[in-house]
Design an enzyme around this catalytic site. Structure first.
Site, PDB file in Angstrom:
ATOM      1  CG  ASP A 205       3.117   0.323   8.664  1.00  0.00           C
ATOM      2  OD1 ASP A 205       2.634  -0.023   7.203  1.00  0.00           O
ATOM      3  OD2 ASP A 205       4.737  -0.162   8.803  1.00  0.00           O
ATOM      4  CB  SER A 229       4.612  -2.032   4.161  1.00  0.00           C
ATOM      5  OG  SER A 229       3.181  -2.074   4.885  1.00  0.00           O
ATOM      6  CD  GLN A 279       0.298   0.197   4.712  1.00  0.00           C
ATOM      7  OE1 GLN A 279      -0.067  -1.374   5.070  1.00  0.00           O
ATOM      8  NE2 GLN A 279       1.748   0.754   5.488  1.00  0.00           N
TER       9      GLN A 279
END
Length: 288
Positions: A205, A229, A279
């Site tokens: 991430d 996100s 993502q």
């Protein structure tokens, strides 16, 4: 051991709070973050650990898909409830819901598999400069007179070394939808394959939305920039240690509607494709 790595291991050491009632419920702490919101990689990794606690030791996660539903509060612990959706001979499926104050902050579904033989191929690793030839982002961030930068430098359990110039302070010299960097944990982690898989989810991430900024000539200090996100998908292809250097290749194929999509690939130093990531994030920049 680095304090930041100790914090990571503590966060991933979930308590089995459902043992007495024979429910698959676990709890874990939240790591401190300068803006008061739980780091998305932390809750992803903890959700992976929670799901892993409900499968046999010879089953390992090979894919997961998660949605970030609400920002987490670093002042509160997180509860993880796991549903055993499917148990097959080769594959097992689990759903993990992460809660704070009775409300879900992340919903994840994951699949586990025993080691199996089959066809093999992989996209080759790019030829890049080795990490020893690159500056550490820890040194770069610690020199910035900003409490967030100093916190990132001290509290990140992973060392990051950008191959192209970082965009913390200033826009890139040449806009591009691609970037590459090396990363590894700042200290040695225990010999636990599942732990390293969860830690890789944690690290995945980091920086993953940066190619969107880089493509549009922006930096993290762009006035009024808002990013978050929205979802996260990950596929593990081969075992790897996160306390050894891994190359993270990232690119953004699209941005529209206040959202941007990014994709990434992790390689071992020997060129083995370890994992793939995707993502989508919210990216909002004030109109000029």
């Amino acid at each position: 051991m680095s304090d930041s790595v100790e914090s990571l291991l503590t966060a991933l050491d979930l308590a089995d709070t459902g043992a007495r009632t024979r429910e698959d419920i676990f709890t874990g702490p939240s790591q401190w973050m300068p803006q008061g919101r739980v780091f998305g990689g932390q809750v992803l990794a903890q959700s992976v650990v929670a799901a892993s606690r409900t499968v046999p030791a010879d089953r390992f996660i090979h894919s997961m898909h998660g949605y970030f539903l609400r920002p987490g509060d670093v002042e509160l612990p997180i509860t993880f409830a796991v549903d055993r959706i499917h148990d097959g001979r080769s594959f097992m499926t689990r759903r993990t819901q992460a809660y704070q104050k009775g409300l879900p902050i992340l919903s994840m579904i994951a699949s586990f598999q025993d080691d199996d033989e089959g066809l093999q191929h992989a996209t080759e690793m790019p030829d890049v400069a080795p990490p020893e030839d690159l500056p550490s982002d820890t040194d770069i961030l610690s020199a910035i007179d900003d409490p967030r930068a100093r916190a990132w430098a001290a509290d990140r359990p992973f060392e990051i070394r950008h191959i192209t110039e970082p965009i913390y302070l200033a826009p890139p010299s040449e806009p591009s939808p691609e970037q590459m960097l090396w990363m590894r944990a700042k200290a040695t982690l225990p010999d636990d394959r599942g732990l390293h898989q969860a830690a890789l989810a944690y690290a995945s991430d980091y920086t993953l939305l940066e190619p969107i900024l880089r493509r549009h000539g922006l930096s993290w200090l762009t006035p009024g920039l808002k990013m978050a996100s929205l979802d996260h998908g990950m596929w593990w292809h081969a075992p790897a240690r996160v306390d050894e250097w891994l190359l993270y290749v990232q690119q953004s194929p699209s941005a529209s509607g206040g959202r941007g999509l990014t994709q990434g690939r992790f390689y071992s130093r020997e060129g083995v494709l370890i994992a793939s990531v995707a993502q989508e994030g919210m990216v909002r920049v004030p109109r000029t």
